[in-house]
Motif scaffolding. Structure first.
Motif, PDB file in Angstrom:
ATOM      1  N   ILE A  81      17.752 -24.760  14.825  1.00  0.00           N
ATOM      2  CA  ILE A  81      18.085 -25.941  14.199  1.00  0.00           C
ATOM      3  C   ILE A  81      19.421 -25.722  13.761  1.00  0.00           C
ATOM      4  O   ILE A  81      19.939 -25.219  13.019  1.00  0.00           O
ATOM      5  N   LYS A  82      20.138 -27.059  14.088  1.00  0.00           N
ATOM      6  CA  LYS A  82      21.400 -27.343  13.429  1.00  0.00           C
ATOM      7  C   LYS A  82      21.368 -27.287  11.893  1.00  0.00           C
ATOM      8  O   LYS A  82      20.421 -28.252  11.511  1.00  0.00           O
ATOM      9  N   HIS A  83      22.421 -27.071  11.392  1.00  0.00           N
ATOM     10  CA  HIS A  83      22.517 -27.244   9.971  1.00  0.00           C
ATOM     11  C   HIS A  83      22.452 -28.714   9.683  1.00  0.00           C
ATOM     12  O   HIS A  83      21.894 -29.043   8.432  1.00  0.00           O
ATOM     13  N   ARG A  84      23.159 -29.440  10.288  1.00  0.00           N
ATOM     14  CA  ARG A  84      23.454 -31.022   9.895  1.00  0.00           C
ATOM     15  C   ARG A  84      21.799 -31.698   9.870  1.00  0.00           C
ATOM     16  O   ARG A  84      21.602 -32.322   9.332  1.00  0.00           O
ATOM     17  N   GLU A  85      21.077 -31.046  11.152  1.00  0.00           N
ATOM     18  CA  GLU A  85      19.701 -31.686  11.033  1.00  0.00           C
ATOM     19  C   GLU A  85      19.017 -31.006   9.866  1.00  0.00           C
ATOM     20  O   GLU A  85      18.036 -31.883   9.521  1.00  0.00           O
ATOM     21  N   TRP A  86      18.968 -30.090   9.520  1.00  0.00           N
ATOM     22  CA  TRP A  86      18.315 -29.415   8.503  1.00  0.00           C
ATOM     23  C   TRP A  86      18.682 -30.237   7.133  1.00  0.00           C
ATOM     24  O   TRP A  86      17.738 -30.779   6.428  1.00  0.00           O
ATOM     25  N   ASN A  87      20.006 -30.468   6.948  1.00  0.00           N
ATOM     26  CA  ASN A  87      20.684 -31.335   5.854  1.00  0.00           C
ATOM     27  C   ASN A  87      19.684 -32.677   5.849  1.00  0.00           C
ATOM     28  O   ASN A  87      19.426 -33.201   4.806  1.00  0.00           O
ATOM     29  N   LEU A  88      19.910 -33.597   7.051  1.00  0.00           N
ATOM     30  CA  LEU A  88      19.206 -34.864   7.129  1.00  0.00           C
ATOM     31  C   LEU A  88      17.704 -34.805   6.894  1.00  0.00           C
ATOM     32  O   LEU A  88      17.371 -35.594   6.286  1.00  0.00           O
ATOM     33  N   VAL A  89      17.125 -33.636   7.255  1.00  0.00           N
ATOM     34  CA  VAL A  89      15.610 -33.679   7.005  1.00  0.00           C
ATOM     35  C   VAL A  89      15.393 -33.431   5.451  1.00  0.00           C
ATOM     36  O   VAL A  89      14.513 -34.149   4.962  1.00  0.00           O
ATOM     37  N   ILE A  90      16.045 -32.314   5.090  1.00  0.00           N
ATOM     38  CA  ILE A  90      15.690 -32.115   3.703  1.00  0.00           C
ATOM     39  C   ILE A  90      16.288 -33.237   2.736  1.00  0.00           C
ATOM     40  O   ILE A  90      15.419 -33.633   1.613  1.00  0.00           O
ATOM     41  N   SER A  91      17.532 -33.637   2.917  1.00  0.00           N
ATOM     42  CA  SER A  91      18.096 -34.741   1.935  1.00  0.00           C
ATOM     43  C   SER A  91      17.206 -35.999   2.129  1.00  0.00           C
ATOM     44  O   SER A  91      16.981 -36.566   0.984  1.00  0.00           O
ATOM     45  N   GLY A  92      16.724 -36.245   3.381  1.00  0.00           N
ATOM     46  CA  GLY A  92      16.093 -37.450   3.612  1.00  0.00           C
ATOM     47  C   GLY A  92      14.478 -37.327   2.813  1.00  0.00           C
ATOM     48  O   GLY A  92      14.315 -38.176   2.251  1.00  0.00           O
ATOM     49  N   ALA A  93      14.011 -36.424   2.913  1.00  0.00           N
ATOM     50  CA  ALA A  93      12.809 -35.963   2.147  1.00  0.00           C
ATOM     51  C   ALA A  93      12.777 -36.091   0.591  1.00  0.00           C
ATOM     52  O   ALA A  93      12.342 -36.943   0.036  1.00  0.00           O
ATOM     53  N   GLY A  94      13.933 -35.644   0.212  1.00  0.00           N
ATOM     54  CA  GLY A  94      14.595 -35.611  -1.134  1.00  0.00           C
ATOM     55  C   GLY A  94      14.445 -37.262  -1.567  1.00  0.00           C
ATOM     56  O   GLY A  94      14.132 -37.410  -2.607  1.00  0.00           O
ATOM     57  N   GLY A  95      15.141 -37.926  -0.901  1.00  0.00           N
ATOM     58  CA  GLY A  95      15.389 -39.384  -0.986  1.00  0.00           C
ATOM     59  C   GLY A  95      14.119 -40.322  -1.126  1.00  0.00           C
ATOM     60  O   GLY A  95      13.956 -40.839  -1.847  1.00  0.00           O
ATOM     61  N   GLY A  96      13.246 -39.896   0.064  1.00  0.00           N
ATOM     62  CA  GLY A  96      12.062 -40.507  -0.051  1.00  0.00           C
ATOM     63  C   GLY A  96      11.157 -40.149  -1.209  1.00  0.00           C
ATOM     64  O   GLY A  96      10.416 -41.163  -1.717  1.00  0.00           O
ATOM     65  N   ILE A  97      11.134 -38.945  -1.702  1.00  0.00           N
ATOM     66  CA  ILE A  97      10.529 -38.694  -2.922  1.00  0.00           C
ATOM     67  C   ILE A  97      10.841 -39.342  -4.153  1.00  0.00           C
ATOM     68  O   ILE A  97      10.343 -39.842  -4.992  1.00  0.00           O
ATOM     69  N   ALA A  98      12.333 -39.113  -3.939  1.00  0.00           N
ATOM     70  CA  ALA A  98      12.778 -39.998  -5.276  1.00  0.00           C
ATOM     71  C   ALA A  98      12.603 -41.677  -5.320  1.00  0.00           C
ATOM     72  O   ALA A  98      12.463 -42.162  -6.445  1.00  0.00           O
ATOM     73  N   LEU A  99      12.726 -42.284  -4.072  1.00  0.00           N
ATOM     74  CA  LEU A  99      12.448 -43.640  -4.073  1.00  0.00           C
ATOM     75  C   LEU A  99      11.134 -43.688  -4.620  1.00  0.00           C
ATOM     76  O   LEU A  99      10.897 -44.675  -5.359  1.00  0.00           O
ATOM     77  N   THR A 100      10.018 -43.162  -3.987  1.00  0.00           N
ATOM     78  CA  THR A 100       8.705 -43.369  -4.455  1.00  0.00           C
ATOM     79  C   THR A 100       8.398 -42.998  -6.126  1.00  0.00           C
ATOM     80  O   THR A 100       7.770 -43.663  -6.686  1.00  0.00           O
ATOM     81  N   MET A 101       9.204 -41.917  -6.724  1.00  0.00           N
ATOM     82  CA  MET A 101       9.106 -41.934  -7.932  1.00  0.00           C
ATOM     83  C   MET A 101       9.816 -43.142  -9.078  1.00  0.00           C
ATOM     84  O   MET A 101       9.385 -43.585  -9.866  1.00  0.00           O
ATOM     85  N   ILE A 102      11.071 -43.598  -8.264  1.00  0.00           N
ATOM     86  CA  ILE A 102      11.578 -44.821  -9.033  1.00  0.00           C
ATOM     87  C   ILE A 102      10.883 -45.712  -8.952  1.00  0.00           C
ATOM     88  O   ILE A 102      10.579 -46.666 -10.018  1.00  0.00           O
ATOM     89  N   ILE A 103      10.168 -46.320  -7.870  1.00  0.00           N
ATOM     90  CA  ILE A 103       9.127 -47.486  -7.807  1.00  0.00           C
ATOM     91  C   ILE A 103       8.001 -47.196  -9.030  1.00  0.00           C
ATOM     92  O   ILE A 103       7.684 -48.165  -9.537  1.00  0.00           O
ATOM     93  N   GLU A 104       7.598 -45.992  -8.988  1.00  0.00           N
ATOM     94  CA  GLU A 104       6.550 -45.778  -9.826  1.00  0.00           C
ATOM     95  C   GLU A 104       6.750 -46.013 -11.233  1.00  0.00           C
ATOM     96  O   GLU A 104       6.112 -46.474 -12.083  1.00  0.00           O
ATOM     97  N   HIS A 105       8.086 -45.383 -11.583  1.00  0.00           N
ATOM     98  CA  HIS A 105       8.381 -45.573 -12.811  1.00  0.00           C
ATOM     99  C   HIS A 105       8.966 -47.189 -13.309  1.00  0.00           C
ATOM    100  O   HIS A 105       8.632 -47.384 -14.460  1.00  0.00           O
TER     101      HIS A 105
END
Length: 193
Positions: free
Chosen positions: A167-191
């Motif tokens: 796996i290319k590191h750029r793809e790894w970063n996009l997946v992990i950062s995207g997942a983190g961003g998705g989790i964060a958006l869900t939490m922000i909406i809940e709060h």
């Protein structure tokens, strides 16, 4: 020694508890942009975050500052989202960007420390301010050790997947950062609802 180990374990358990995904998601998202060979920079980054949250945890635990917990619980996922966006938008590894990462980790650590303080204060009910120093140190050390466990596990997973699956590191970063961003958006909406 029993008291030290008790608060140390409380700190480790608090940061590694899967029910408290916010701090874990932040640490993982914070490290997503780095490669395993950049472990020294990651260590400095986590130390900057630790310094930030240690300061506000101490100030809150000693009742020197007081903050609205609802606001803090909304700001924590915002720090995750901003970190994810920064990681995705990051294009180069120049020194200015790296120094900015350290500053952001320190600043976001202040916010996360306020989040830790609510849990810590609930453990300190009935204990006077002078007696809080030793438990505060032990708890904070436990949080740091917990963070190092998370970072170490994350880097091991990073190494295994990138090497074995090519796996290319750029793809790894996009997946992990995207997942983190998705989790964060869900939490922000809940709060906010």
């Amino acid at each position: 020694m029993d008291e030290f180990l008790f608060y140390l374990n409380q700190g480790i358990n608090h940061i590694t508890d899967l029910a408290g995904v916010d701090h874990m998601a932040f640490i993982i998202t914070l490290c997503a942009v780095y490669k395993v060979k950049q472990w020294k920079q990651i260590l400095i980054l986590i130390t900057a975050f630790t310094i930030g949250h240690s300061i506000t945890l101490a100030l809150s635990g000693l009742k020197i500052i007081s903050v609205n917990q609802q606001l803090v619980e909304t700001l924590i996922p915002i720090t995750i989202l901003l970190t994810a966006i920064y990681n995705i938008a990051k294009k180069s590894d120049n020194n200015k960007r790296i120094q900015l990462n350290y500053f952001l980790a320190l600043f976001f650590g202040f916010i996360h420390g306020m989040g830790f303080s609510n849990f810590f204060r609930s453990m300190m009910m009935g204990i006077d301010d002078e007696s809080i120093i030793f438990p505060l140190f032990s708890f904070n050390l436990g949080i740091e050790l917990g963070q190092l466990i998370i970072v170490g596990s994350f880097l091991l997973l990073n190494f295994i997947l990138i090497k074995s699956l090519a796996i290319k590191h750029r793809e790894w970063n996009l997946v992990i950062s995207g997942a983190g961003g998705g989790i964060a958006l869900t939490m922000i909406i809940e709060h906010l609802t």
